[in-house]
Design a protein around this motif. Sequence first.
Motif: not given
Length: 339
Positions: A278-285, A287-301, A332-333
Amino acid sequence: MTKVLLTGKHTTGGSGFIAAHVLDILVKHGHSVTTTVRSEAKAEHIRKAYPDVKIDFKIVEDIAVEGAFDEAVKIEGLEAVIHTASPFHFNVTDTKKDLLDPAIIGTTGVLKAIKKNAPTVKRVVITSSFASIVSAGLGNAPDHTYSEKDWNPVTFEEAEQNPSFGYRASKTFAEKAAWKFLEDEKPNFTIATMCPPLVFGPVIHSTSLSSLNTSNQRVRDFITGQYKNEIPDTGTFIWVDVRDLALCHVKAIEVDAAANKRFFITAGYYSNKELGQIIAKNFPEYKDQLPGADVKGGDYPEGGIYKYDNSRTKEVLGIEFMPLEKSITDLVKSLKNLS
């Protein structure tokens, strides 16, 4: 218009996050509000936020002290009390002193004070938590549906093992103490308890990123690059926006059918991975702080997750929950203004 006393910390993390939004809705709904603060400086902070509204203040320095609320409730014609003041943090050195006592003594103390010194009060609303509902022993429990009927079976012995158990126990024991008070003392007032899981949403009356409530800290950690290489486990998979939760507190003093009921207040599911998306979609600024699409973890069991029944909150309090994307975007705002 109802004459209301609101207890809470307002300008610090934890319960102050909720109290600030409850105050906002009480003002918008036209109620007459007195609120507790820990110091005159905190009162001045709130006055500046509401320059055109008359808000009265009572100073309560320490909610865990016996008799802390005795003077605060002495308000002529007081009709309702919303009690949000309780600790939620894991910076604990002594579980009993830092978590259990403030929660239990704070809750029973305010009820005793009302019965003794505020005979006109008819409604009391108490902030509890999903922590008083969830059972750690059930794990992800995909076959179980949590509702107001569930109680956390945690014991005092377990509570002292670690801060996480201690926090859940503090909410459980404090809420049980409130219901026991109602049963034993048969006061003039009714009680309603609010049981939210993680609480997201915009920060108001806060001055720094370091003083955020525990739930919002994970969003802060995304935008400050702390999850860039690995997303941590989600832990609790259900959430609510603070504005919906605050509205529930206020509705509970406005709606007759809320009397003597427990409310499990959740908007639905989320995962840490979704927060990042959600942060990546709405706040492209960011991008450099957020995990990339291939970063693991934080999903549903993989095996699924427990179900929830929030029908009482919807039907009795008339709440329509806002979507996760709006809550996180607004949060975030609001964090952009803090340092």
